[in-house]
Design a protein around this motif. Structure first.
Motif, short mmCIF file in Angstrom:
data_model
loop_
_atom_site.label_atom_id
_atom_site.label_comp_id
_atom_site.label_asym_id
_atom_site.label_seq_id
_atom_site.Cartn_x
_atom_site.Cartn_y
_atom_site.Cartn_z
N LYS A 200 3.48 -14.32 -14.85
CA LYS A 200 4.03 -14.95 -15.93
C LYS A 200 3.88 -14.41 -17.27
CE LYS A 200 3.36 -19.46 -13.16
NZ LYS A 200 2.81 -20.56 -13.23
N HIS A 201 2.58 -13.78 -17.10
CA HIS A 201 2.13 -13.01 -18.46
C HIS A 201 2.63 -11.69 -18.70
CE1 HIS A 201 -0.87 -16.19 -18.23
NE2 HIS A 201 -0.96 -16.21 -19.28
N GLY A 202 3.44 -11.10 -17.66
CA GLY A 202 3.97 -9.79 -17.95
C GLY A 202 4.27 -8.83 -16.69
N PHE A 203 3.39 -9.07 -15.56
CA PHE A 203 3.73 -7.96 -14.54
C PHE A 203 5.07 -8.21 -13.95
CE2 PHE A 203 -0.96 -7.15 -13.76
CZ PHE A 203 -0.77 -5.78 -13.93
N SER A 204 5.86 -7.17 -13.69
CA SER A 204 7.39 -7.33 -12.89
C SER A 204 7.27 -6.81 -11.57
CB SER A 204 8.26 -6.60 -13.89
OG SER A 204 8.19 -7.34 -15.09
N ALA A 205 6.11 -6.21 -11.08
CA ALA A 205 6.18 -5.82 -9.94
C ALA A 205 4.77 -5.37 -9.46
CB ALA A 205 6.96 -4.37 -9.45
N ALA A 206 4.46 -5.54 -7.99
CA ALA A 206 3.06 -5.08 -7.84
C ALA A 206 2.92 -4.51 -6.37
CB ALA A 206 2.13 -6.35 -7.64
N VAL A 207 1.89 -3.64 -6.18
CA VAL A 207 1.69 -2.79 -4.77
C VAL A 207 0.41 -3.06 -4.36
CG1 VAL A 207 1.79 -0.75 -3.98
CG2 VAL A 207 3.32 -0.97 -5.54
N TYR A 208 0.23 -3.74 -3.02
CA TYR A 208 -1.08 -4.00 -2.61
C TYR A 208 -1.52 -2.83 -1.57
CZ TYR A 208 -4.71 -5.89 0.36
OH TYR A 208 -6.03 -5.99 0.86
N THR A 209 -2.65 -2.40 -1.81
CA THR A 209 -2.96 -1.11 -0.91
C THR A 209 -4.07 -2.03 0.26
OG1 THR A 209 -3.67 0.30 -2.88
CG2 THR A 209 -4.91 0.66 -0.96
N GLN A 210 -3.53 -1.70 1.39
CA GLN A 210 -2.40 -0.66 2.01
C GLN A 210 -1.74 -1.09 3.26
OE1 GLN A 210 -3.58 3.25 2.62
NE2 GLN A 210 -5.73 2.65 3.26
N THR A 211 -0.87 -0.58 3.77
CA THR A 211 -0.28 -1.08 5.18
C THR A 211 -1.22 -0.89 6.18
OG1 THR A 211 1.87 -0.35 4.04
CG2 THR A 211 1.88 -0.90 6.46
N THR A 212 -1.63 0.14 6.45
CA THR A 212 -2.74 0.40 7.43
C THR A 212 -4.06 1.32 6.95
OG1 THR A 212 -1.72 2.58 8.23
CG2 THR A 212 -0.48 0.83 9.18
N ASP A 213 -4.95 0.99 7.99
CA ASP A 213 -6.04 1.69 7.72
C ASP A 213 -5.76 3.43 7.92
OD1 ASP A 213 -7.58 -0.52 7.72
OD2 ASP A 213 -8.59 -0.03 9.62
N VAL A 214 -6.27 4.28 7.16
CA VAL A 214 -5.90 5.71 7.35
C VAL A 214 -7.05 6.39 7.45
CG1 VAL A 214 -4.73 7.52 6.50
CG2 VAL A 214 -3.78 5.31 5.91
N GLU A 215 -7.52 6.81 8.58
CA GLU A 215 -8.78 7.78 8.83
C GLU A 215 -9.82 6.71 8.66
OE1 GLU A 215 -8.50 12.02 7.86
OE2 GLU A 215 -6.74 12.11 9.17
N VAL A 216 -10.94 7.21 7.55
CA VAL A 216 -11.88 6.60 7.22
C VAL A 216 -11.71 5.27 6.35
CG1 VAL A 216 -13.40 8.24 7.99
CG2 VAL A 216 -12.93 8.02 5.44
N GLU A 217 -10.25 5.08 5.76
CA GLU A 217 -10.17 4.11 4.85
C GLU A 217 -9.82 2.85 5.80
OE1 GLU A 217 -7.34 4.33 1.35
OE2 GLU A 217 -7.40 6.36 1.69
N VAL A 218 -10.56 1.71 5.69
CA VAL A 218 -10.21 0.71 6.54
C VAL A 218 -9.82 -0.58 5.63
CG1 VAL A 218 -11.87 1.32 8.16
CG2 VAL A 218 -12.74 0.10 6.22
N ASN A 219 -8.83 -0.32 4.60
CA ASN A 219 -8.40 -1.20 3.87
C ASN A 219 -7.13 -1.73 4.03
OD1 ASN A 219 -7.21 1.03 2.61
ND2 ASN A 219 -8.75 0.90 0.80
N GLY A 220 -6.64 -1.58 5.24
CA GLY A 220 -5.31 -1.73 5.60
C GLY A 220 -5.05 -3.25 5.96
N LEU A 221 -3.76 -3.57 5.80
CA LEU A 221 -3.17 -5.03 6.64
C LEU A 221 -3.57 -4.93 7.99
CD1 LEU A 221 -0.15 -5.29 4.23
CD2 LEU A 221 -2.06 -6.91 4.04
N MET A 222 -3.24 -3.72 8.78
CA MET A 222 -3.41 -3.43 9.83
C MET A 222 -4.32 -2.47 10.43
SD MET A 222 0.60 -3.27 11.26
CE MET A 222 1.33 -2.14 10.09
N THR A 223 -4.93 -2.33 11.57
CA THR A 223 -5.74 -1.13 11.94
C THR A 223 -5.08 0.17 12.10
OG1 THR A 223 -5.48 -1.99 14.26
CG2 THR A 223 -7.39 -2.77 13.06
N TYR A 224 -5.50 1.51 11.98
CA TYR A 224 -4.87 2.58 12.13
C TYR A 224 -4.15 2.52 12.89
CZ TYR A 224 -4.71 7.62 10.65
OH TYR A 224 -4.33 8.87 10.27
N ASP A 225 -4.58 2.04 14.30
CA ASP A 225 -3.99 2.10 15.68
C ASP A 225 -2.73 1.27 15.85
OD1 ASP A 225 -5.30 0.08 16.01
OD2 ASP A 225 -6.55 0.68 17.77
N ARG A 226 -2.46 0.40 14.82
CA ARG A 226 -1.68 -0.80 14.74
C ARG A 226 -1.61 -1.82 15.83
NH1 ARG A 226 -0.73 4.05 11.69
NH2 ARG A 226 1.26 4.10 10.66
#
Length: 605
Positions: free
Chosen positions: A556-582
């Motif tokens: 409402k204050h100004g953002f027109s798009a957004a990207v959430y990190t991230q679709t899956t885990d990748v190697e030692v990154e574990v911030n995915g919506l899914m695990t690396y093996d899906r």
């Protein structure tokens, strides 16, 4: 007769068993469910170029010979073993899992035969992608060289062919992060946000017969304001006698058509009640494109197109918004890196390739940011069919200037060498050319977080001039300049609107990174990380929804798009919506879908 049939069946089983015996996934890392579905004799069998399809082709994926030799050596007379193409040699699915490095070259070799029914045709050898420099021989005759790890290329090998068995040899050199070339997240020593290197053939290799005069490329441009679809077909041998004919199909019905001569694009007036493409209604028209010469059909390809428009416009509150088909649309999706624990850059199967997109759709998103990687053509086809807008990053390379994410840049831009700059421009142009006709691609992203960033204003303006039909996000996460079509902020872990541009849309190009290391689904048992860490599905879901509610206020204050990190885990990154093996969706799918749908439709309320 029965004995002969039994003998043939036994021989077939023996060949299949022999091939399987020569290949097993290497290493002990986690795998996806699709790894077990790989048929060594029929690897990725789907037609690899859906935007320009012919009926006849031959897949060369499968077991090849390979050797790793120091730079400068001659074609090897003996090989180290078998590699499963098109999986990079560092991957488990290659069956090898070895590093190559800048001091060595990777050699491939296999035999092939040309079907007798292809007689009197020219034969094209196609590579989906090879990282990074490829030299190619057929029967000891050099047929071509290509540099660039993310785009398809082909050679006419007709003059090098002989009857019976032919020998194909490919030599690859890839310096990974020791070179200036685009490489994305690949490094020689993986850690944190940087992953395992990818060397060599990583997309389908295939043969295609074509007539003496044939269509080499199609470029498709919709214009919904004028209700015109423009199709430009390139031909290998230009002649004033050529005619291009395009038929537009809705199912089996021809609903529009057009023709041109003298190398002009075909401009087709579409029906008044044209069907527009959108995430909610991803309608695609089929195309038949025919090359005529001397009033005889010479070549025909099948394609498809969508009527859609990407643009920006100020709304009634004075905020500049992203638009699709002249209507405000908040574009919201995950950062998608396209990595696989077993195939690295290459999905094990086409079903696997589609899975991530379908799951993103199921979770209520309408957009995907393809992060510093370019996918095989079929990935974009799946986005076209499922209705996912794509923000396409240029894979980063070389080095960059100091990163200033929270202000407009006031430092000195990175000065690339002439060779590095020329290579960047070459590969960026090839990527745009490769993806131009896929309707899903809505935004070009030349730079990310100052990685390899140089001549920002010039690169952004060139990109917009070269493809005015799409938006240009000049530098996702900075360094920021008042150029291009949007200002893109990054902030972890929560959304924050710390800069605002009154003349362009302001977007949140990355946020989130909610981490959960799920035991049994990890690349490594320890040293895993996320921007914030939790220990249960409820905890990560609660945090996701909390950030989503914050995002709603900032929209409402100004953002027109957004990207959430991230679709899956990748190697030692574990911030995915899914695990690396899906194998596991970490969050409550219904809660996530509900809040995501509210965000995607927020400008409609």
């Amino acid at each position: 007769m029965k004995m002969k049939v039994r003998l043939l069946v036994c021989m077939g089983w023996l060949m299949a068993f022999s091939a399987f015996a020569q290949w097993q996934p290497a290493g002990d890392k986690i795998k996806t469910r699709w790894a077990s579905q790989i048929d060594v004799n029929n690897v990725l069998p789907e037609y690899p170029r859906p935007i320009m399809e012919r009926a006849e082709w031959q897949n060369l994926n499968g077991l090849w010979n390979y050797a790793i030799l120091p730079i400068g050596k001659q074609t090897p007379s003996t090989f180290d073993g078998k590699i499963l193409v098109p999986f990079a040699i560092e991957s488990s699915l290659s069956g090898v899992q070895k590093k190559v490095g800048r001091e060595n070259e990777l050699w491939y070799q296999r035999e092939f035969t040309i079907p007798s029914k292809w007689k009197n045709n020219r034969i094209l050898l196609h590579f989906g992608a090879v990282d990074w420099k490829a030299d190619v021989w057929v029967n000891d005759i050099k047929v071509g060289r290509h540099t660039g790890g993310y785009t398809p290329f082909s050679f006419d090998i007709t003059s090098a062919l002989k009857s019976g068995s032919n020998t194909l040899v490919v030599k690859v050199w890839d310096p990974t992060n020791d070179g200036y070339q685009p490489r994305g997240k690949q490094v020689n020593r993986p850690e944190g946000i940087w992953y395992t290197s990818v060397t060599g053939i990583w997309q389908t290799v295939w043969l295609e017969p074509v007539p003496e005069k044939y269509i080499t490329n199609v470029k498709i441009t919709p214009d919904i304001d004028k209700n015109i679809l423009t199709v430009e077909a390139s031909v290998n041998e230009v002649s004033a006698l050529d005619k291009i004919e395009v038929k537009v199909m809705d199912g089996s019905q021809v609903i529009a058509s057009g023709r041109s001569i003298n190398h002009l694009p075909v401009e087709i007036t579409m029906p008044e009640q044209v069907k527009l493409w959108s995430p909610d209604s991803p309608f695609l028209y089929d195309l038949e494109i025919t090359l005529w010469s001397d009033n005889k059909p010479q070549d025909k390809v099948n394609s498809y197109a969508a009527m859609r428009k990407y643009s920006i416009k100020r709304d009634n509150k004075g905020i500049v918004r992203l638009q699709l088909n002249n209507k405000d649309l908040f574009q919201f999706g995950p950062l998608d890196q396209g990595w696989w624990p077993d195939g690295l850059y290459t999905a094990p199967t086409d079903d696997a390739l589609k899975f991530d997109i379908q799951k993103t759709k199921d979770l209520g998103f309408n957009m995907i940011r393809k992060h510093v990687k370019v996918e095989p053509a079929r990935w974009y086809m799946h986005c076209d069919r499922l209705g996912m807008i794509v923000w396409q990053d240029m894979p980063n390379g070389d080095r960059g200037p100091h990163w200033q994410p929270r202000q407009y840049f006031n430092g000195v831009e990175w000065l690339r060498s002439p060779e590095s700059e020329a290579n960047y421009r070459k590969e960026w142009k090839e990527i745009i050319d490769f993806l131009y006709s896929y309707p899903c691609v809505g935004v070009w992203v030349p730079f990310n977080e100052a990685w390899g960033q140089f001549k920002t204003k010039e690169i952004a303006e060139w990109t917009k001039q070269y493809d005015p039909s799409r938006l240009v996000n000049p530098a996702s996460g900075g360094n920021h300049y008042p150029v291009g079509d949007m200002l893109d902020l990054h902030n972890y872990p929560h959304p924050e609107l710390y800069l605002y541009d009154g003349q362009r849309p302001t977007v949140l190009g990355e946020y989130g990174g909610i981490g959960w290391a799920v035991k049994g689904h990890l690349w490594e048992p320890d040293r895993n990380w996320g921007y914030v860490q939790f220990n249960s599905s409820k905890e990560v879901t609660d945090q996701y929804v909390e950030y989503a509610e914050q995002l709603k206020t900032l929209i409402k204050h100004g953002f027109s798009a957004a990207v959430y990190t991230q679709t899956t885990d990748v190697e030692v990154e574990v911030n995915g919506l899914m695990t690396y093996d899906r194998e596991m969706i970490k969050m409550d799918e219904q809660r996530i879908k509900q809040v995501n749908s509210e965000i995607c439709n927020i400008l409609n309320y």
